[in-house]
Design a protein around this motif. Sequence first.
Motif, PDB file in Angstrom:
ATOM      1  N   SER A 113      34.032  31.635  24.024  1.00  0.00           N
ATOM      2  CA  SER A 113      32.878  32.122  24.767  1.00  0.00           C
ATOM      3  C   SER A 113      32.317  30.984  25.614  1.00  0.00           C
ATOM      4  N   GLN A 114      31.343  31.294  26.461  1.00  0.00           N
ATOM      5  CA  GLN A 114      30.704  30.248  27.265  1.00  0.00           C
ATOM      6  C   GLN A 114      29.962  29.251  26.372  1.00  0.00           C
ATOM      7  N   GLU A 115      29.376  29.740  25.290  1.00  0.00           N
ATOM      8  CA  GLU A 115      28.726  28.828  24.344  1.00  0.00           C
ATOM      9  C   GLU A 115      29.759  27.939  23.658  1.00  0.00           C
ATOM     10  N   LEU A 117      32.577  26.991  24.999  1.00  0.00           N
ATOM     11  CA  LEU A 117      32.953  25.989  25.998  1.00  0.00           C
ATOM     12  C   LEU A 117      31.909  24.874  26.076  1.00  0.00           C
ATOM     13  N   TYR A 118      30.651  25.267  26.064  1.00  0.00           N
ATOM     14  CA  TYR A 118      29.571  24.271  26.120  1.00  0.00           C
ATOM     15  C   TYR A 118      29.675  23.311  24.941  1.00  0.00           C
ATOM     16  N   ASN A 137      38.463  23.116  35.448  1.00  0.00           N
ATOM     17  CA  ASN A 137      38.469  24.569  35.360  1.00  0.00           C
ATOM     18  C   ASN A 137      39.669  25.149  36.089  1.00  0.00           C
ATOM     19  N   ILE A 146      35.241  28.431  33.145  1.00  0.00           N
ATOM     20  CA  ILE A 146      33.977  27.736  32.884  1.00  0.00           C
ATOM     21  C   ILE A 146      32.995  28.212  33.949  1.00  0.00           C
ATOM     22  N   GLU A 147      32.144  29.131  33.608  1.00  0.00           N
ATOM     23  CA  GLU A 147      31.260  29.750  34.586  1.00  0.00           C
ATOM     24  C   GLU A 147      30.243  28.741  35.127  1.00  0.00           C
ATOM     25  N   THR A 150      27.423  27.524  32.969  1.00  0.00           N
ATOM     26  CA  THR A 150      27.836  26.617  31.898  1.00  0.00           C
ATOM     27  C   THR A 150      28.064  25.215  32.439  1.00  0.00           C
TER      28      THR A 150
END
Length: 297
Positions: A113-115, A117-118, A137, A146-147, A150
């Motif tokens: 998820s984006q979290e 990835l963070y 990315n 990686i949006e 983020t």
Amino acid sequence: MNIVTGSSTALITPFKNGKLDEQSYAALIKRQINNGMDAVCPVGTTGESATLSSDEDRRCMEIAVEVCKGTTTKVLAGAGSNSTSEAILAAKNAQECGVDAIFSVAPYYVKPSQEGLYQHYKAIAESVPDLPFMLYNVPGRTVVDIEAETVIRLFDDIPNIYGIKEATGSLERAIALLSARPDLKVFSGDDAIDFPMLANGGAGITSVTSNLMPDLKSEIVRLTLAGNFTAAKAINDKLYPLNSVMFCEANPIPIKAAMYIAGLIDTLEYRLPLLAPSVENMKKIEQVMKNYEIKGL
């Protein structure tokens, strides 16, 4: 923090009889230095990093650091994994080798998820707090993006995360990032759009084609950052057919074949599951290369 920007080359890794060809690797790096590249990038996607052993990975970085020592060319090394703990080890290894900065590919296969990835990037960057750090990315390879939100969050929160290699092929993404954070160093990760990325505020490129044409690729960056858009666009346009054919098969298959055709490497060897280009694509590469003057070692 001494960050790395400007023109950089995603180095191929030459093999001979199945092993790292250290002499050829050093010669290729010297050629990059002599043709004006600001940085070299060992052990990235183009360097077949997924098939290198940890010892080979380290040796590639050591050679790059040794050859670039005393020059203005920096070493921006690959240090990524789909395992956060493995990526931390890779980052620390790169730091021990003396590289100037690292870029870390998004964790492939696991689809975080984006979290996720963070937290992944936060953990890696904080493990090497004094080492300049770039996100990488490339959703076409990793199946995770990686949006922009983020990226901005990581840039704001982690002091040594200073930029991103953007290989989405999207100018809109670059604009989304730079309009929100003008100080973020965005690198073009797609050869065909190097000029428009730089013209829209990008700080550099990480190029596949510059393995073959470091002189022209470094010139595009110099001209664009100096504001000479007409001359830079003319070179970018001239290189379009070459940039295009370099992706007629999965990278780094075509660029390595082109380097062999040009006589820049002695043997055309890949690590399985990569193979040499098809006969048809080899002919395409040879035909396109006839339109360019390729400088030797």
